[in-house]
Design a protein around this motif. Structure first.
Motif, PDB file in Angstrom:
ATOM      1  N   ASP A  50      -4.508  -0.906 -27.612  1.00 13.75           N
ATOM      2  CA  ASP A  50      -5.682  -0.351 -27.504  1.00 13.75           C
ATOM      3  C   ASP A  50      -6.546  -1.245 -26.576  1.00 13.75           C
ATOM      4  O   ASP A  50      -7.766  -0.772 -26.024  1.00 13.75           O
ATOM      5  CB  ASP A  50      -6.609  -0.179 -28.829  1.00 13.75           C
ATOM      6  N   ASN A  51      -6.177  -2.285 -26.193  1.00 12.34           N
ATOM      7  CA  ASN A  51      -6.837  -3.070 -25.200  1.00 12.34           C
ATOM      8  C   ASN A  51      -6.038  -3.859 -23.972  1.00 12.34           C
ATOM      9  O   ASN A  51      -5.445  -4.848 -24.331  1.00 12.34           O
ATOM     10  CB  ASN A  51      -7.852  -4.319 -25.993  1.00 12.34           C
ATOM     11  N   THR A  53      -6.334  -5.578 -21.494  1.00 11.06           N
ATOM     12  CA  THR A  53      -6.663  -6.454 -21.065  1.00 11.06           C
ATOM     13  C   THR A  53      -5.996  -7.821 -21.649  1.00 11.06           C
ATOM     14  O   THR A  53      -5.940  -8.977 -20.868  1.00 11.06           O
ATOM     15  CB  THR A  53      -8.321  -6.950 -21.009  1.00 11.06           C
ATOM     16  N   ASN A  57      -3.723 -10.388 -19.305  1.00  9.70           N
ATOM     17  CA  ASN A  57      -4.277 -11.705 -19.091  1.00  9.70           C
ATOM     18  C   ASN A  57      -3.019 -12.756 -19.424  1.00  9.70           C
ATOM     19  O   ASN A  57      -2.839 -13.765 -18.901  1.00  9.70           O
ATOM     20  CB  ASN A  57      -5.646 -11.999 -19.997  1.00  9.70           C
ATOM     21  N   ARG A  60      -0.674 -12.761 -16.761  1.00  8.55           N
ATOM     22  CA  ARG A  60      -1.062 -13.647 -15.653  1.00  8.55           C
ATOM     23  C   ARG A  60      -0.959 -14.892 -15.932  1.00  8.55           C
ATOM     24  O   ARG A  60      -0.446 -15.565 -15.052  1.00  8.55           O
ATOM     25  CB  ARG A  60      -2.651 -13.194 -15.590  1.00  8.55           C
ATOM     26  N   LEU A  61      -1.478 -15.575 -17.097  1.00  8.65           N
ATOM     27  CA  LEU A  61      -0.965 -16.891 -17.345  1.00  8.65           C
ATOM     28  C   LEU A  61       0.360 -17.193 -17.209  1.00  8.65           C
ATOM     29  O   LEU A  61       0.556 -18.372 -16.845  1.00  8.65           O
ATOM     30  CB  LEU A  61      -1.725 -16.865 -18.779  1.00  8.65           C
ATOM     31  N   TYR A  83      -3.698 -19.718 -25.688  1.00  7.96           N
ATOM     32  CA  TYR A  83      -3.949 -18.234 -25.212  1.00  7.96           C
ATOM     33  C   TYR A  83      -3.902 -17.323 -26.671  1.00  7.96           C
ATOM     34  O   TYR A  83      -4.764 -16.677 -27.058  1.00  7.96           O
ATOM     35  CB  TYR A  83      -3.318 -17.650 -24.139  1.00  7.96           C
ATOM     36  N   ILE A  85      -4.152 -17.956 -29.648  1.00  2.19           N
ATOM     37  CA  ILE A  85      -4.994 -18.605 -30.918  1.00  2.19           C
ATOM     38  C   ILE A  85      -6.308 -18.011 -30.345  1.00  2.19           C
ATOM     39  O   ILE A  85      -7.204 -17.612 -31.119  1.00  2.19           O
ATOM     40  CB  ILE A  85      -5.098 -20.290 -30.775  1.00  2.19           C
ATOM     41  N   LYS A  86      -6.686 -17.989 -28.999  1.00  2.00           N
ATOM     42  CA  LYS A  86      -7.757 -17.220 -28.562  1.00  2.00           C
ATOM     43  C   LYS A  86      -8.041 -15.895 -29.093  1.00  2.00           C
ATOM     44  O   LYS A  86      -8.890 -15.597 -29.320  1.00  2.00           O
ATOM     45  CB  LYS A  86      -7.991 -17.847 -27.288  1.00  2.00           C
ATOM     46  N   VAL A  87      -6.954 -15.380 -28.660  1.00  2.00           N
ATOM     47  CA  VAL A  87      -6.939 -13.639 -29.066  1.00  2.00           C
ATOM     48  C   VAL A  87      -7.026 -13.708 -30.698  1.00  2.00           C
ATOM     49  O   VAL A  87      -7.836 -12.792 -30.902  1.00  2.00           O
ATOM     50  CB  VAL A  87      -5.366 -13.350 -28.529  1.00  2.00           C
ATOM     51  N   LEU A  88      -6.509 -14.562 -31.404  1.00  2.00           N
ATOM     52  CA  LEU A  88      -6.624 -14.410 -32.665  1.00  2.00           C
ATOM     53  C   LEU A  88      -8.138 -14.589 -33.057  1.00  2.00           C
ATOM     54  O   LEU A  88      -8.647 -13.796 -34.040  1.00  2.00           O
ATOM     55  CB  LEU A  88      -5.509 -15.477 -33.306  1.00  2.00           C
ATOM     56  N   GLU A  89      -8.839 -15.452 -32.344  1.00  2.00           N
ATOM     57  CA  GLU A  89     -10.076 -15.591 -32.973  1.00  2.00           C
ATOM     58  C   GLU A  89     -11.170 -14.526 -32.382  1.00  2.00           C
ATOM     59  O   GLU A  89     -11.933 -14.315 -33.132  1.00  2.00           O
ATOM     60  CB  GLU A  89     -10.549 -16.962 -32.002  1.00  2.00           C
ATOM     61  N   ILE A  90     -10.750 -13.821 -31.289  1.00  2.00           N
ATOM     62  CA  ILE A  90     -11.708 -13.063 -30.987  1.00  2.00           C
ATOM     63  C   ILE A  90     -11.617 -11.364 -31.360  1.00  2.00           C
ATOM     64  O   ILE A  90     -12.428 -10.471 -31.116  1.00  2.00           O
ATOM     65  CB  ILE A  90     -12.092 -13.191 -29.452  1.00  2.00           C
ATOM     66  N   ILE A  91     -10.279 -10.832 -31.608  1.00  2.00           N
ATOM     67  CA  ILE A  91     -10.281  -9.679 -32.006  1.00  2.00           C
ATOM     68  C   ILE A  91     -10.489  -9.293 -33.176  1.00  2.00           C
ATOM     69  O   ILE A  91     -10.552 -10.093 -34.154  1.00  2.00           O
ATOM     70  CB  ILE A  91      -8.461  -9.418 -31.824  1.00  2.00           C
TER      71      ILE A  91
END
Lengths: 91, 148
Positions: A50-51, A53, A57, A60-61, A83, A85-91
């Motif tokens: 559903d996202n 991006t 990303n 891309r990385l 990366y 972990i960052k996804v885990l934090e913000i979704i």
């Protein structure tokens, strides 16, 4: 279990599998790293449909890391895990 | 002649500003979010005034007989009141996610940062303990959010 919970579970398991590989004392060979990277791309693509991006990303990385010959496979995996972990934090 | 040249320069400056503005996606996004909020407030105020003025007539409506435009405005007003409380909605062919833009923006920044770091840190050691700790913290935070 809704889609978000499923995504969180899958990404945390994926990250844990990466950490387990990093913990091994020997250097990570290309084959193992590439299999893990492909697996992580597919999992991320499946659970974050559903996202777009998020997967765009990540691609891309990973492409940028693939072109960096100065980094070892473990260092590349370290960036992928950061990366995730960052996804885990913000979704 | 001098004035004409100055006018031309001014016009060029304006077109340049408009051109720069159209190419700056961050500025456009900021302007759009500001306009969206203002538009929401205008619709909410207008529908609230309308509902208050026609309250008796609107409240005594039925879905099947005598359903008219006033009833529709009342339903839209209720949706507008509930809207700020909803983060995600999926159903009736409609998908709504408030966080999508924020997530995209944050991930774009994170990816840029990681790519920059990867170019700088060529001989640094991988800190597995730190990654494990970050993962644990992220999972804990998510569990706390779910409990709340």
């Amino acid at each position: 279990m809704n889609n978000r919970d499923l995504a969180l579970k899958a990404i945390s398991e994926l990250t844990q599998s990466g950490i387990d590989l990093l913990k091994k004392p020997l250097e990570l060979d290309d084959l193992t790293f590439n299999i893990w990277l492909e697996h992580s791309r597919k999992i991320l693509e499946l659970v974050t449909k559903d996202n777009p991006t998020i997967i765009l990303n990540y691609l891309r990385l990973s492409i940028d890391l693939a072109g960096n010959t100065m980094l070892s496979n473990k260092q590349k995996m370290d960036f992928c895990l950061k990366y995730l972990i960052k996804v885990l934090e913000i979704i | 002649m001098k004035y004409k040249n100055m006018d031309k320069k001014k016009q060029k400056g304006r077109w340049q500003k408009i051109h720069d503005f159209l190419l700056d996606s961050e500025k456009i996004n900021a302007e759009l979010s500001w306009m969206q909020r203002l538009w929401y407030v205008i619709i909410l105020l207008a529908s609230t005034i309308y509902v208050i003025c026609n309250f008796c007539e609107i409240v005594s409506f039925t879905f099947f007989s005598q359903f008219n435009g006033k009833n529709l405005i009342f339903l839209i007003w209720i949706i507008l009141l509930v809207f700020p409380l909803v983060d995600n909605f999926e159903g009736f062919g409609i998908k709504y996610k408030r966080d999508r833009q924020r997530i995209s923006k944050e991930l774009n920044e994170t990816t840029d940062q990681l790519m920059l770091q990867s170019k700088k840190s060529q001989n640094t050691e991988v800190n597995t303990g730190q990654i494990e700790k970050d993962l644990e913290n992220a999972i804990e935070r998510k569990e706390d959010e779910n409990e709340q």
